[in-house]
Design an enzyme around this catalytic site. Sequence first.
Site, PDB file in Angstrom:
ATOM      1  N   ASP A 108       0.825  -1.214   0.000  1.00  0.00           N
ATOM      2  CA  ASP A 108       0.000   0.000   0.000  1.00  0.00           C
ATOM      3  C   ASP A 108       0.861   1.267   0.000  1.00  0.00           C
ATOM      4  OD1 ASP A 108       0.694  -0.855   2.662  1.00  0.00           O
ATOM      5  OD2 ASP A 108      -0.679   0.653   3.470  1.00  0.00           O
ATOM      6  N   GLU A 160      12.112  -1.006   3.853  1.00  0.00           N
ATOM      7  CA  GLU A 160      11.711   0.409   3.862  1.00  0.00           C
ATOM      8  C   GLU A 160      12.900   1.275   3.449  1.00  0.00           C
ATOM      9  OE1 GLU A 160       8.835   1.832   4.463  1.00  0.00           O
ATOM     10  OE2 GLU A 160       7.639   0.262   5.422  1.00  0.00           O
ATOM     11  N   GLU A 213       0.079  -1.162   5.676  1.00  0.00           N
ATOM     12  CA  GLU A 213       1.199  -0.750   6.532  1.00  0.00           C
ATOM     13  C   GLU A 213       1.093   0.724   6.866  1.00  0.00           C
ATOM     14  OE1 GLU A 213       5.159   0.769   7.672  1.00  0.00           O
ATOM     15  OE2 GLU A 213       3.911   1.425   6.009  1.00  0.00           O
TER      16      GLU A 213
END
Length: 405
Positions: free
Chosen positions: A94, A184, A156
């Site tokens: 997402d 990330e 997330e």
Amino acid sequence: MHKSGNIVVKLARWRTLALADASKETLEILSRLVGFDTVSDRSNLGLVGYVEDYLRDLDIPFETIPTEDGTKASILARIGPQRPGGVILSAHSDVVPVEGQDWSSNPFELRIENGRAYGRGTCDMKGFFASVLAAAPKFKAEHLETPIYFAFSYDEEVGCAGVAPLIQRIREICDGPRACIVGEPTGMEPVTAHTGKQIFQCDFFGTPMHSSLAPRGRNAITAAAEVLNELNRFVAELSCFKTSDTRFPITHPTINVGTIEGGKATNIVAEYCKFVVEYRHPPGTPENALRDELSTIFAAIPDQMGRFRETASYPSFLLPNGSRALDLVQQEGEPRQTHAVNYGTEAGLFAEAGIDTVVLGPGDIQQAHQPDEFIELSELASCDAFLQELCAELSKGTLACQLPA
Ligand SMILES: [Zn+2]
């Protein structure tokens, strides 16, 4: 049998591999991933279907884990043998919304310009996602001795709300993965600590009235404002709780009131108001300070005019020293420099499940969530090289569980 020193030596090469650019495959896949509008409040099934087809074509076994209402799903795939140990590569599908942001081109269409790839999610974190998928054929061809898992989640960006069923499934069907890399954007630097977060929605209920008779009504906005005043006072108290981990840019817990809405018109006493406040706490600082404070504040509000509830939370994260997960991403011959960040990731939840986790991925967090979000192609190239080295290492059985002697 490999000593941890060997892992460091081998994997250190990726930083110096002379790849000028991200691979063509990575960019092609990134273009597809960006093309799916997977803002957290929308379905991610388009993207999931694409990834399923991709994995199926490569004959990689996977499982799709749908939400109860079937509008979203996460994916868990395995390459390599079904045996204990292994490494998880974790990405969320997402992205954050684009509404109200000034973009120079369609955020859901990849644009490559001046050595950068622009588009929503390029940095956070479809860049890593694409690099992982692009590496899949190599992983597949390599005859890995150690299994590698792909764990692709949803939701997330709304408080790491979607990864729990995926981790549950990993615990059920994977036999003790030894390490997890959450991709990330960290500029490919290892992050081994981050804050935890709690999100609270605060609701206020007034008695509507024509505003000419305002004193006879009860104003929900005014009630909310009083609580906000209390929270402003509370901010000063928070700076007393400091972590001794000076790697954190901000060493004390923080709060932020991110949204507020309420009221219908200037001439109506407001019937309803709500705001949403978040609390971020570094490891070793009180986890429930805001919850406790809100309990005290709301207990003093008369006549059930206000209430609060937690809408999402995730734990803080701290990787213990000496973890072998860190060996996977360390640079040879350099001091073991690691970082701590004030934003959160799914790492704390993987760590809670007993899996040593490092946050490391391409891109700069500064570009995440911004209009004209981008990732440097050199960062993607670096990630491609890293995954190539990881693949070579896992083909030798590193981080497979060793049988007792
Ligand atoms: Zn992210």
